[in-house]
Design a protein around this motif. Structure first.
Motif, PDB file in Angstrom:
ATOM      1  N   UNK A  11      40.102  51.141  43.491  1.00 23.26           N
ATOM      2  CA  UNK A  11      41.078  50.138  43.938  1.00 23.26           C
ATOM      3  C   UNK A  11      41.587  49.343  42.747  1.00 23.26           C
ATOM      4  N   UNK A  12      42.806  48.797  42.905  1.00 21.22           N
ATOM      5  CA  UNK A  12      43.359  47.905  41.882  1.00 21.22           C
ATOM      6  C   UNK A  12      42.830  46.496  42.086  1.00 21.22           C
ATOM      7  N   UNK A  13      43.507  45.525  41.472  1.00 17.56           N
ATOM      8  CA  UNK A  13      43.015  44.154  41.481  1.00 17.56           C
ATOM      9  C   UNK A  13      42.915  43.525  42.868  1.00 17.56           C
ATOM     10  N   UNK A  30      47.782  35.397  37.434  1.00 14.18           N
ATOM     11  CA  UNK A  30      47.997  34.874  38.783  1.00 14.18           C
ATOM     12  C   UNK A  30      47.308  35.782  39.796  1.00 14.18           C
ATOM     13  N   UNK A  31      46.059  35.434  40.127  1.00 14.96           N
ATOM     14  CA  UNK A  31      45.306  36.343  40.989  1.00 14.96           C
ATOM     15  C   UNK A  31      45.758  36.277  42.455  1.00 14.96           C
ATOM     16  N   UNK A  32      46.576  35.268  42.790  1.00 16.61           N
ATOM     17  CA  UNK A  32      47.051  35.185  44.176  1.00 16.61           C
ATOM     18  C   UNK A  32      47.983  36.355  44.516  1.00 16.61           C
ATOM     19  N   UNK A  33      48.477  37.065  43.479  1.00 17.53           N
ATOM     20  CA  UNK A  33      49.362  38.214  43.738  1.00 17.53           C
ATOM     21  C   UNK A  33      48.569  39.493  44.035  1.00 17.53           C
ATOM     22  N   UNK A  34      47.266  39.409  43.874  1.00 13.04           N
ATOM     23  CA  UNK A  34      46.430  40.604  44.093  1.00 13.04           C
ATOM     24  C   UNK A  34      46.147  40.800  45.579  1.00 13.04           C
ATOM     25  N   UNK A  35      45.674  42.002  45.931  1.00 15.60           N
ATOM     26  CA  UNK A  35      45.309  42.267  47.331  1.00 15.60           C
ATOM     27  C   UNK A  35      44.125  41.390  47.736  1.00 15.60           C
ATOM     28  N   UNK A  36      44.032  41.098  49.017  1.00 15.45           N
ATOM     29  CA  UNK A  36      42.864  40.341  49.469  1.00 15.45           C
ATOM     30  C   UNK A  36      41.712  41.339  49.673  1.00 15.45           C
ATOM     31  N   UNK A  59      30.150  54.315  46.267  1.00 12.16           N
ATOM     32  CA  UNK A  59      30.202  53.565  45.011  1.00 12.16           C
ATOM     33  C   UNK A  59      31.572  52.929  44.844  1.00 12.16           C
ATOM     34  N   UNK A  60      31.563  51.604  44.711  1.00  9.36           N
ATOM     35  CA  UNK A  60      32.815  50.870  44.491  1.00  9.36           C
ATOM     36  C   UNK A  60      33.119  50.966  42.996  1.00  9.36           C
ATOM     37  N   UNK A  61      34.166  51.683  42.670  1.00  9.44           N
ATOM     38  CA  UNK A  61      34.501  51.870  41.251  1.00  9.44           C
ATOM     39  C   UNK A  61      35.699  50.950  40.954  1.00  9.44           C
ATOM     40  N   UNK A  62      36.863  51.480  40.674  1.00  7.41           N
ATOM     41  CA  UNK A  62      38.040  50.673  40.311  1.00  7.41           C
ATOM     42  C   UNK A  62      39.035  51.640  39.705  1.00  7.41           C
ATOM     43  N   UNK A  63      40.290  51.222  39.597  1.00  6.09           N
ATOM     44  CA  UNK A  63      41.215  52.036  38.809  1.00  6.09           C
ATOM     45  C   UNK A  63      40.752  52.049  37.339  1.00  6.09           C
ATOM     46  N   UNK A  64      39.881  51.099  36.978  1.00  2.57           N
ATOM     47  CA  UNK A  64      39.293  51.094  35.629  1.00  2.57           C
ATOM     48  C   UNK A  64      38.360  52.297  35.421  1.00  2.57           C
ATOM     49  N   UNK A  65      38.053  53.005  36.478  1.00  4.07           N
ATOM     50  CA  UNK A  65      37.266  54.241  36.363  1.00  4.07           C
ATOM     51  C   UNK A  65      38.151  55.469  36.241  1.00  4.07           C
ATOM     52  N   UNK A 117      41.875  39.654  44.864  1.00  4.76           N
ATOM     53  CA  UNK A 117      41.723  38.214  44.664  1.00  4.76           C
ATOM     54  C   UNK A 117      40.309  37.794  45.097  1.00  4.76           C
ATOM     55  N   UNK A 118      39.388  37.848  44.146  1.00  2.00           N
ATOM     56  CA  UNK A 118      37.976  37.527  44.432  1.00  2.00           C
ATOM     57  C   UNK A 118      37.409  36.660  43.304  1.00  2.00           C
ATOM     58  N   UNK A 119      36.182  36.145  43.470  1.00  2.00           N
ATOM     59  CA  UNK A 119      35.554  35.351  42.396  1.00  2.00           C
ATOM     60  C   UNK A 119      35.303  36.148  41.112  1.00  2.00           C
ATOM     61  N   UNK A 120      35.482  37.461  41.180  1.00  2.00           N
ATOM     62  CA  UNK A 120      35.344  38.335  40.009  1.00  2.00           C
ATOM     63  C   UNK A 120      36.118  37.801  38.802  1.00  2.00           C
ATOM     64  N   UNK A 121      37.281  37.190  39.060  1.00  2.58           N
ATOM     65  CA  UNK A 121      38.166  36.742  37.981  1.00  2.58           C
ATOM     66  C   UNK A 121      37.870  35.323  37.535  1.00  2.58           C
ATOM     67  N   UNK A 122      36.912  34.631  38.181  1.00  2.00           N
ATOM     68  CA  UNK A 122      36.580  33.257  37.759  1.00  2.00           C
ATOM     69  C   UNK A 122      36.063  33.291  36.322  1.00  2.00           C
ATOM     70  N   UNK A 123      36.488  32.346  35.528  1.00  2.00           N
ATOM     71  CA  UNK A 123      35.958  32.262  34.165  1.00  2.00           C
ATOM     72  C   UNK A 123      36.637  33.195  33.183  1.00  2.00           C
ATOM     73  N   UNK A 124      37.738  33.862  33.587  1.00  2.00           N
ATOM     74  CA  UNK A 124      38.500  34.658  32.627  1.00  2.00           C
ATOM     75  C   UNK A 124      39.989  34.413  32.871  1.00  2.00           C
ATOM     76  N   UNK A 125      40.785  34.481  31.803  1.00  2.00           N
ATOM     77  CA  UNK A 125      42.241  34.349  32.000  1.00  2.00           C
ATOM     78  C   UNK A 125      42.910  35.716  31.852  1.00  2.00           C
TER      79      UNK A 125
END
Ligand code: NAP
Length: 219
Positions: free
Chosen positions: A178-180, A194-200, A133-139, A182-190
């Motif tokens: 995992x933390x942030x 700067x998502x280019x600073x996130x892990x690939x 299960x892909x969770x997140x540090x948000x979990x 750089x994926x389409x997940x962030x499209x449509x939100x501000x």
């Protein structure tokens, strides 16, 4: 070798997990709502000499999940399920529309539960089956303007930890945090400036796939 069903496999982390696992020789069943990205990933895997199949699947629709699991398990022996699909839900609680809240809970929580429940009888018949299960540090901790997303990921964490106990010795269940990325997940939100600073997602997928014998992975 596993036959791996990956949700949200047309983009972001799901796509990269599909590519890395296919390169390792596993057969991949790509799923997601949109067919075009699944076909692109499938073509990439096949061009690289791998094996991949695709099925559109909307996790928020129980009837669709049931139909597609029946169709997939008739054709394939699935030994590994990766619950990766998820949507964001960002903003202060009072500003969130009820539709956004429902979509996040339906996709992240109910979708994960529905698919796992439907596929589990099939997985239990296989040798050394796995669920990731892909969770997140948000979990793991609360965050400002992420209350609903965090609530959904805490739910997936609770579901995962409970299955680790309930299925002990029968199915290996892994939780990934995992933390942030750089994926389409962030499209449509501000929410992220700067998502280019996130892990690939490729980098994260490589770490995950090298540690997937562990009950917990932290990236
Ligand atoms: N990006 C980050 O910073 C980050 C950080 C930590 C954790 N995560 C988690 O990582 C996972 C993958 O996210 P990502 O960053 O790779 O974002 P992404 O590129 O937006 O991937 C999410 C995938 O989920 C699929 N999906 C969404 N709703 C669906 C539904 N109802 N039924 C089936 N598939 C659905 C989407 O495909 P379709 O639209 O075609 O259905 C998409 O391919 C998510 O669980 C996310 O919460 C992301």
């Amino acid at each position: 070798m596993h036959t791996i069903l990956i949700t949200g496999a047309g983009t972001g982390l799901g796509k990269e997990l599909a590519l890395v696992y296919a390169k390792k020789g596993h057969t991949i069943i790509l799923t997601g709502r949109k067919n075009a990205p699944l076909q692109e990933v499938k073509a990439m895997i096949v061009a690289d000499g791998g094996r991949a199949f695709s099925h559109t699947l909307d996790l928020t629709q129980l009837a669709d999940v049931q139909r597609k699991v029946a169709a997939i398990t008739e054709e394939h022996t699935v030994t590994y399920l990766i619950n990766n699909a998820g949507v964001g839900c960002f903003g202060s609680l009072t500003e969130l529309a009820s539709e956004e809240i429902e979509l996040a809970i339906q996709t992240n929580v109910l979708g994960t539960i529905y698919l796992t429940k439907e596929l589990l009888p099939h997985l239990l018949k296989q040798q050394q089956p796995k669920i990731m299960n892909i969770i997140s540090t948000a979990g793991q901790k609360g965050k400002v303007n992420e209350s609903v997303y965090v609530a959904s990921k805490f739910a997936v964490r609770g579901f995962t930890e409970s299955l680790q106990k309930e299925l002990e010795g029968k199915v290996m269940v892994t939780a990934t945090y995992m933390g942030g990325m750089d994926t389409p997940f962030w499209n449509g939100t501000d929410h992220i400036k700067d998502k280019s600073r996130l892990k690939s997602p490729k980098e994260v997928a490589e770490i995950i796939t090298s540690q997937d014998v562990l009950p917990e992975i932290h990236v």
